[in-house]
Design a protein around this motif. Sequence first.
Motif, short mmCIF file in Angstrom:
data_model
loop_
_atom_site.label_atom_id
_atom_site.label_comp_id
_atom_site.label_asym_id
_atom_site.label_seq_id
_atom_site.Cartn_x
_atom_site.Cartn_y
_atom_site.Cartn_z
N GLU A 192 6.78 -53.76 -6.92
CA GLU A 192 6.46 -52.96 -7.40
C GLU A 192 7.24 -51.51 -7.50
O GLU A 192 6.00 -50.91 -8.44
CB GLU A 192 4.88 -52.39 -6.39
CG GLU A 192 5.68 -52.49 -5.13
CD GLU A 192 5.90 -53.29 -3.85
OE1 GLU A 192 7.55 -52.93 -3.16
OE2 GLU A 192 6.08 -54.31 -4.61
N MET A 193 8.18 -51.82 -7.12
CA MET A 193 8.87 -50.62 -7.50
C MET A 193 10.06 -50.44 -9.04
O MET A 193 10.56 -49.89 -9.32
CB MET A 193 10.42 -50.33 -6.75
CG MET A 193 9.29 -49.48 -5.03
SD MET A 193 7.83 -48.38 -5.27
CE MET A 193 9.57 -47.22 -5.99
N SER A 194 9.48 -51.49 -9.64
CA SER A 194 10.15 -51.82 -10.98
C SER A 194 9.63 -52.09 -12.13
O SER A 194 8.49 -51.80 -12.47
CB SER A 194 10.91 -53.36 -10.67
OG SER A 194 10.28 -53.85 -11.37
N PRO A 195 10.58 -51.60 -13.45
CA PRO A 195 9.52 -50.98 -14.36
C PRO A 195 9.63 -52.93 -15.22
O PRO A 195 9.98 -53.29 -16.69
CB PRO A 195 10.17 -50.85 -15.36
CG PRO A 195 11.73 -51.20 -14.67
CD PRO A 195 11.78 -51.33 -13.49
N ILE A 196 10.00 -53.94 -14.38
CA ILE A 196 10.62 -55.05 -14.93
C ILE A 196 9.21 -56.45 -15.48
O ILE A 196 8.29 -56.61 -13.61
CB ILE A 196 11.56 -56.05 -14.08
CG1 ILE A 196 12.86 -55.53 -14.16
CG2 ILE A 196 11.61 -57.55 -14.61
CD1 ILE A 196 14.04 -55.99 -12.77
N TRP A 197 8.58 -56.82 -16.16
CA TRP A 197 7.22 -57.28 -16.00
C TRP A 197 7.73 -59.08 -16.77
O TRP A 197 9.11 -59.36 -17.03
CB TRP A 197 6.99 -56.95 -17.58
CG TRP A 197 7.40 -56.75 -18.50
CD1 TRP A 197 7.59 -55.78 -19.40
CD2 TRP A 197 7.74 -58.25 -19.89
NE1 TRP A 197 8.61 -56.28 -20.91
CE2 TRP A 197 8.01 -57.58 -20.95
CE3 TRP A 197 6.76 -59.30 -20.11
CZ2 TRP A 197 8.83 -57.98 -22.22
CZ3 TRP A 197 7.35 -59.65 -21.37
CH2 TRP A 197 8.29 -58.83 -22.32
N GLY A 198 6.72 -59.77 -16.35
CA GLY A 198 7.31 -60.96 -16.36
C GLY A 198 6.07 -61.81 -17.00
O GLY A 198 4.92 -61.96 -16.39
N ILE A 199 6.02 -62.49 -18.37
CA ILE A 199 4.94 -62.86 -19.13
C ILE A 199 5.58 -65.05 -19.31
O ILE A 199 6.36 -64.34 -19.61
CB ILE A 199 4.54 -62.82 -20.00
CG1 ILE A 199 3.89 -61.61 -19.67
CG2 ILE A 199 2.81 -63.95 -20.28
CD1 ILE A 199 3.22 -60.68 -21.05
N THR A 200 4.18 -66.02 -18.81
CA THR A 200 4.76 -67.14 -18.97
C THR A 200 3.70 -68.13 -20.19
O THR A 200 2.43 -66.86 -19.86
CB THR A 200 4.39 -67.86 -17.88
OG1 THR A 200 5.16 -68.02 -16.26
CG2 THR A 200 4.43 -69.54 -17.72
N ASP A 201 4.39 -68.30 -21.20
CA ASP A 201 3.96 -69.04 -21.90
C ASP A 201 3.89 -69.81 -22.55
O ASP A 201 5.44 -70.32 -23.03
CB ASP A 201 4.20 -68.03 -23.75
CG ASP A 201 3.29 -68.41 -24.53
OD1 ASP A 201 2.27 -69.44 -24.79
OD2 ASP A 201 3.05 -67.76 -25.84
N ALA A 202 3.55 -71.18 -22.84
CA ALA A 202 3.50 -72.04 -22.96
C ALA A 202 5.31 -72.51 -21.84
O ALA A 202 6.07 -73.67 -22.69
CB ALA A 202 3.91 -72.37 -24.43
#
Length: 349
Positions: free
Chosen positions: A120-130
């Motif tokens: 919650e303290m970071s600007p890092i995102w992650g998305i899983t696709d295929a």
Amino acid sequence: MNSFIHTSRATRVVFGEGTVTGLRAEVARLGLRRVHLLASRRIDESIIASLDGVVVARTADLVQHVPIEHVDSGAQQNSKGDVDGYVAIGGGSSIGLAKAFALRRRAPILAVPTTFSGSEMSPIWGITDAGVKTTGRDEAVAPTTVIYDPQLTTGLPSPLAVTSSVNAMAHAVEALYADDGSPVVSLMAEEAIRLVGEALPGLGSERDISARSDALQGAWLAGVCLGSVSMALHHKICHTLGGSFGLPHADTHTVMLPYVIEYNARASPDTERTICRALGVPNAAQGLQDLVRSCGGPTSLRELGFREKDIDWAVELATRRPYPNPHPITAEGIRALLEAALNDELDRL
């Protein structure tokens, strides 16, 4: 003489027992009137009720590693409801999905963590696709306000409390040898490791509010580290194992952290000394693994469902576009690392 660049992020942090009662006031402080609430059905209904009148969309079915399908469906809700903010209450699944929404529709995030990961303290995102998890960094997805209420963690089962805390510790460990680190981040990282390490034995009790408060504070500091510097091999491997093989996020971090510490030990002796000092142990990797084992946490990938036949593909994915790391990342090295972690053989490295 060290050279470094340090940037501080303006995130409002509200920390303390009972602070979740101020959730509606924090929403108003941000000027939000049409929010998307991301909270599982396990969240206390009194907390949900406090947002009555401002929630125009809700996601209660939350999945690890942020599947693209969930991002797409939520984005449609956001557009239809003309959403102007996101309130994420829960662990990494809720906060991660809120970040993915903010990538599509820029709006403030108010996060209320109920686990200890620190994302919650970071600007890092992650998305899983295929079956492939992609991560990135965008200041627009860093929560604007974070409410830390230790009371919300008292219902978190002990096994998840342990693995979630070690997940947070991983952010701090990698910050110690980040190629863009700074003295301020290193100080926060060591304190985060110390706080989490001391809290772990007490997390066996769901009602030990002191231990959970310390773990939450350690997660906060570790999250600041995560948001301030780049991550390295540990996060690359865990994103690979989670996104492509469906392994549980916090458990994977818990298993892999001692192995990656040992992999990097000779290349980063200062990090080894700092971890030993923070945990009060003579050997960083073995000391951490012993602590995890004593708290009932997992110590092998086999426990998590990873199989020997998966190693080849994992090596291929983990060595693609590698993150900066103290010890060179090679196919042979990653194979040895995964084989050791598969079989709970830390002494092989």
